[in-house]
Design a protein around this motif. Structure first.
Motif, PDB file in Angstrom:
ATOM      1  N   TYR A 153       0.803  -1.219   0.000  1.00 34.95           N
ATOM      2  CA  TYR A 153       0.000   0.000   0.000  1.00 34.95           C
ATOM      3  C   TYR A 153       0.840   1.275   0.000  1.00 34.95           C
ATOM      4  CZ  TYR A 153      -3.484  -3.402   1.577  1.00 34.95           C
ATOM      5  OH  TYR A 153      -4.294  -4.504   1.698  1.00 34.95           O
ATOM      6  N   ALA A 154       2.159   1.156  -0.144  1.00 38.49           N
ATOM      7  CA  ALA A 154       3.024   2.327  -0.164  1.00 38.49           C
ATOM      8  C   ALA A 154       4.062   2.155  -1.263  1.00 38.49           C
ATOM      9  CB  ALA A 154       3.716   2.507   1.188  1.00 38.49           C
ATOM     10  N   LYS A 155       4.453   3.263  -1.877  1.00 37.86           N
ATOM     11  CA  LYS A 155       5.404   3.217  -2.989  1.00 37.86           C
ATOM     12  C   LYS A 155       6.438   4.330  -2.848  1.00 37.86           C
ATOM     13  CE  LYS A 155       5.289   1.245  -6.490  1.00 37.86           C
ATOM     14  NZ  LYS A 155       6.037   0.060  -6.956  1.00 37.86           N
ATOM     15  N   PRO A 156       7.697   4.033  -3.181  1.00 34.46           N
ATOM     16  CA  PRO A 156       8.704   5.092  -3.227  1.00 34.46           C
ATOM     17  C   PRO A 156       8.422   6.020  -4.402  1.00 34.46           C
ATOM     18  CG  PRO A 156       9.603   3.058  -4.098  1.00 34.46           C
ATOM     19  CD  PRO A 156       8.251   2.723  -3.555  1.00 34.46           C
ATOM     20  N   ARG A 157       8.779   7.271  -4.268  1.00 36.12           N
ATOM     21  CA  ARG A 157       8.534   8.235  -5.326  1.00 36.12           C
ATOM     22  C   ARG A 157       9.809   9.032  -5.625  1.00 36.12           C
ATOM     23  NH1 ARG A 157       3.174   8.490  -6.506  1.00 36.12           N
ATOM     24  NH2 ARG A 157       4.121   8.841  -8.556  1.00 36.12           N
ATOM     25  N   SER A 158       9.908   9.514  -6.845  1.00 37.73           N
ATOM     26  CA  SER A 158      11.110  10.240  -7.260  1.00 37.73           C
ATOM     27  C   SER A 158      11.155  11.657  -6.703  1.00 37.73           C
ATOM     28  CB  SER A 158      11.190  10.281  -8.787  1.00 37.73           C
ATOM     29  OG  SER A 158      10.017  10.859  -9.338  1.00 37.73           O
ATOM     30  N   SER A 159      10.030  12.181  -6.257  1.00 36.69           N
ATOM     31  CA  SER A 159       9.985  13.525  -5.688  1.00 36.69           C
ATOM     32  C   SER A 159       9.039  13.534  -4.491  1.00 36.69           C
ATOM     33  CB  SER A 159       9.499  14.536  -6.736  1.00 36.69           C
ATOM     34  OG  SER A 159       9.345  15.821  -6.164  1.00 36.69           O
ATOM     35  N   ALA A 160       9.335  14.393  -3.518  1.00 31.01           N
ATOM     36  CA  ALA A 160       8.488  14.478  -2.321  1.00 31.01           C
ATOM     37  C   ALA A 160       7.242  15.312  -2.554  1.00 31.01           C
ATOM     38  CB  ALA A 160       9.280  15.057  -1.154  1.00 31.01           C
ATOM     39  N   GLU A 161       7.261  16.101  -3.630  1.00 29.30           N
ATOM     40  CA  GLU A 161       6.129  16.998  -3.896  1.00 29.30           C
ATOM     41  C   GLU A 161       5.705  16.906  -5.350  1.00 29.30           C
ATOM     42  OE1 GLU A 161       6.956  20.606  -0.717  1.00 29.30           O
ATOM     43  OE2 GLU A 161       7.854  20.746  -2.720  1.00 29.30           O
ATOM     44  N   GLU A 162       4.486  17.381  -5.601  1.00 29.75           N
ATOM     45  CA  GLU A 162       3.935  17.426  -6.954  1.00 29.75           C
ATOM     46  C   GLU A 162       3.292  18.791  -7.158  1.00 29.75           C
ATOM     47  OE1 GLU A 162       0.570  15.140  -9.725  1.00 29.75           O
ATOM     48  OE2 GLU A 162       0.931  14.501  -7.657  1.00 29.75           O
ATOM     49  N   THR A 163       3.522  19.370  -8.333  1.00 28.89           N
ATOM     50  CA  THR A 163       2.965  20.691  -8.630  1.00 28.89           C
ATOM     51  C   THR A 163       2.022  20.600  -9.820  1.00 28.89           C
ATOM     52  OG1 THR A 163       4.937  21.813  -7.781  1.00 28.89           O
ATOM     53  CG2 THR A 163       3.496  23.070  -9.245  1.00 28.89           C
ATOM     54  N   ARG A 164       0.845  21.149  -9.660  1.00 24.90           N
ATOM     55  CA  ARG A 164      -0.138  21.247 -10.745  1.00 24.90           C
ATOM     56  C   ARG A 164      -0.717  22.662 -10.766  1.00 24.90           C
ATOM     57  NH1 ARG A 164      -4.098  15.929 -10.064  1.00 24.90           N
ATOM     58  NH2 ARG A 164      -2.461  14.336  -9.749  1.00 24.90           N
ATOM     59  N   ASP A 165      -0.649  23.277 -11.914  1.00 22.84           N
ATOM     60  CA  ASP A 165      -1.231  24.621 -12.098  1.00 22.84           C
ATOM     61  C   ASP A 165      -0.788  25.590 -11.004  1.00 22.84           C
ATOM     62  OD1 ASP A 165      -2.638  23.685 -14.337  1.00 22.84           O
ATOM     63  OD2 ASP A 165      -4.283  22.969 -13.073  1.00 22.84           O
ATOM     64  N   GLY A 166       0.487  25.516 -10.655  1.00 21.98           N
ATOM     65  CA  GLY A 166       1.028  26.434  -9.660  1.00 21.98           C
ATOM     66  C   GLY A 166       0.791  26.041  -8.219  1.00 21.98           C
ATOM     67  N   VAL A 167       0.093  24.926  -7.981  1.00 22.56           N
ATOM     68  CA  VAL A 167      -0.182  24.441  -6.621  1.00 22.56           C
ATOM     69  C   VAL A 167       0.756  23.268  -6.321  1.00 22.56           C
ATOM     70  CG1 VAL A 167      -1.889  23.447  -5.062  1.00 22.56           C
ATOM     71  CG2 VAL A 167      -2.585  25.167  -6.750  1.00 22.56           C
ATOM     72  N   THR A 168       1.487  23.348  -5.208  1.00 24.39           N
ATOM     73  CA  THR A 168       2.415  22.291  -4.808  1.00 24.39           C
ATOM     74  C   THR A 168       1.901  21.591  -3.557  1.00 24.39           C
ATOM     75  OG1 THR A 168       4.309  23.474  -5.737  1.00 24.39           O
ATOM     76  CG2 THR A 168       4.774  21.761  -4.114  1.00 24.39           C
ATOM     77  N   LEU A 169       1.803  20.249  -3.655  1.00 22.46           N
ATOM     78  CA  LEU A 169       1.324  19.429  -2.541  1.00 22.46           C
ATOM     79  C   LEU A 169       2.235  18.218  -2.374  1.00 22.46           C
ATOM     80  CD1 LEU A 169      -2.527  19.369  -3.309  1.00 22.46           C
ATOM     81  CD2 LEU A 169      -1.373  20.729  -1.551  1.00 22.46           C
ATOM     82  N   PRO A 170       2.167  17.522  -1.223  1.00 23.07           N
ATOM     83  CA  PRO A 170       2.931  16.287  -1.078  1.00 23.07           C
ATOM     84  C   PRO A 170       2.549  15.283  -2.164  1.00 23.07           C
ATOM     85  CG  PRO A 170       2.081  17.012   1.052  1.00 23.07           C
ATOM     86  CD  PRO A 170       1.438  17.880   0.014  1.00 23.07           C
ATOM     87  N   VAL A 171       3.515  14.518  -2.614  1.00 19.84           N
ATOM     88  CA  VAL A 171       3.262  13.516  -3.642  1.00 19.84           C
ATOM     89  C   VAL A 171       2.416  12.383  -3.051  1.00 19.84           C
ATOM     90  CG1 VAL A 171       5.305  12.099  -3.164  1.00 19.84           C
ATOM     91  CG2 VAL A 171       4.399  12.206  -5.492  1.00 19.84           C
ATOM     92  N   TYR A 172       1.646  11.719  -3.890  1.00 21.73           N
ATOM     93  CA  TYR A 172       0.887  10.538  -3.460  1.00 21.73           C
ATOM     94  C   TYR A 172       1.865   9.395  -3.220  1.00 21.73           C
ATOM     95  CZ  TYR A 172      -2.093   6.374  -3.971  1.00 21.73           C
ATOM     96  OH  TYR A 172      -2.719   5.154  -3.801  1.00 21.73           O
TER      97      TYR A 172
END
Length: 454
Positions: free
Chosen positions: A119-138
């Protein structure tokens, strides 16, 4: 009552807290996390130590060439899909593949699901940005939600306990299916007959006919099919979230050693395999059979140091190296690693993950893989072990039991445009049901060739 020795071993398990722990979420509420971890420390184990010891024996046999591991399931399980139908479909696919591989290998197939904990996966980045909004990555459902909102993406420790509860339900369903007649060899073979009705798979007809004759021969001879109605089936996941894994450690009452009760088999990912890192230290202290993903940047000395750290006593079946090189690297990078371990190291079980090293972005923007690349990496894996004189011990694949369209190619020729038809994964692309079975038939041919040349 906990002995002094037990307390010492459990205390040693916490050494990872002094080391760098990569790929961990930033939990915003420390007290809530502590309360959840404390609660998880008191729940019933998901697996028992006798099962993990049995799996160690089975993996030892695979390492010697006396069995072959088939490990498959979702790239990342989701809470929403943890219902009986989806679990059944995945198990059905793995069981169908196992029948084909059993015929090809002429030896037992160790069946293991990437389920009840993935139920958990490693990710290449800690955050994700969409349309100028930055949130923690899924990071997977055990950490946060996929929806792109601040509330959904904020890591929530309650999801650790929810993950445990869903894993427990999944494990119960797995046990029910494997002991309740669903895994009957004759029934599984009938499913494979349905697969063969598709003209696209005509090339595998002769193998299917041979399997059919073998089953009818056993039946005619009065073989005890009561013994063939059930199967051993093990569950596994990447031991990524260290707070969860540490909370699930229990003591084996017979051996007095700690084991991680969250799954039978746990592995360390390519991004977390640092020899002086928290993940390697933690898993070096539990008694489960464990695996390590080795990507193309792995040096022979890296692999040897990991082996010495994770299996210093050289216990057969304790350590599995899961190579994920990519088809462009498998024949050039893997030989030196295998030769080094074969020459200087203690026993390991070698398994190929032909999925993760072959990820591309399609022209239409989908994260995908080419079926031909996946198969070519498996072929290269067999070629390397044949040349070195070592044993190809298993196959680790991301698959689903559903008819998704996430991987290009296969006999049904999923095209770039066809990916959009049913692209459902939230993280990595998976082989669908038909592609998984096609892979089994081709790997069975590779196994036959390898064994005939030994």
């Amino acid at each position: 009552m906990t002995s002094v020795n037990d307390e010492a071993q459990l205390a040693g398990l916490d050494n990872f807290r002094n080391l760098q722990a990569d790929q961990q979420p930033t939990w915003p509420d420390a007290k809530k996390l502590a309360d959840t971890v404390d609660l998880l420390g008191k729940v019933a184990p998901l697996v028992i130590p006798q099962e993990t010891e049995t799996l160690t024996q089975r993996l030892a046999a695979a390492g010697r060439g006396e069995a072959f591991l088939l490990q498959g399931g979702d790239c990342a399980e989701t809470f929403a899909e943890a219902h009986a139908d989806r679990i059944r479909n995945k198990m059905r696919t793995i069981l169908q593949m196992a029948v084909v591989l059993t015929h090809g290998a002429s030896m037992p197939i160790v069946k293991m699901g990437r389920m009840a904990g993935q139920y958990a996966k490693p990710r290449s980045s800690a955050e994700e940005t969409r349309d100028g909004v930055t949130l923690p990555v899924y990071r997977g459902d055990m950490v946060n939600e996929f929806a792109f909102t601040e509330q959904a993406r904020t890591p929530n420790p309650d999801r650790l306990f929810q993950g445990y509860s869903i894993a427990a339900a999944t494990a119960n369903i797995v046990r029910a299916f494997t002991t309740g007649g669903y895994a009957d060899l004759r029934q599984v073979h009938e499913w494979n007959k349905g697969f063969m009705e598709n003209p696209a798979y005509k090339r595998y007809e002769s193998t299917a006919v041979e399997i059919d004759r073998a089953i009818r021969f056993m039946d005619a001879c009065g073989a005890d099919f009561d013994q063939l109605r059930t199967v051993e089936f093990f569950v596994s996941h990447e031991a990524l979230l260290l707070d969860y894994e540490r909370a699930m450690v229990r003591m084996n009452p017979i051996s007095g050693t700690p084991y991680d009760s969250s799954g039978h088999f746990l592995w360390i990912g390519e991004r977390t395999r640092k020899i002086d890192g928290a993940h390697v230290d933690f898993l070096s202290r539990v008694s489960n059979p464990i695996g390590v993903k080795l990507g193309p940047t792995t040096s022979p000395d890296d692999a040897l140091r990991l082996q010495e750290k994770l299996n210093p006593e050289g216990v057969e079946g304790r350590l599995t190296f899961i190579t994920r090189m990519g088809t462009a690297n498998i024949r050039t990078v893997l030989p030196n690693i295998v030769e080094k371990i074969h020459r200087e190291g203690s026993p390991v079980t070698w398994v190929t993950d032909p999925m993760h090293g072959n990820t591309i972005t399609s022209a239409t923007g989908y994260k995908t893989r080419r079926f031909d690349d996946v198969l070519d990496e498996v072929r290269g894996f067999f070629e390397v072990h044949s040349a070195v004189g070592s044993v190809p011990g298993g196959l680790h694949v991301e698959l689903t039991g559903d008819d998704v369209t996430e991987v290009l190619g296969g006999s049904e020729e999923i095209s770039d445009e066809g990916l959009a038809k049913r692209y459902e994964t939230l993280v990595d692309p998976r082989l669908n049901h038909q592609q998984s079975l096609e892979m089994a038939f081709q790997v069975a041919e590779m196994l036959q060739e390898f064994r005939s040349n030994r």
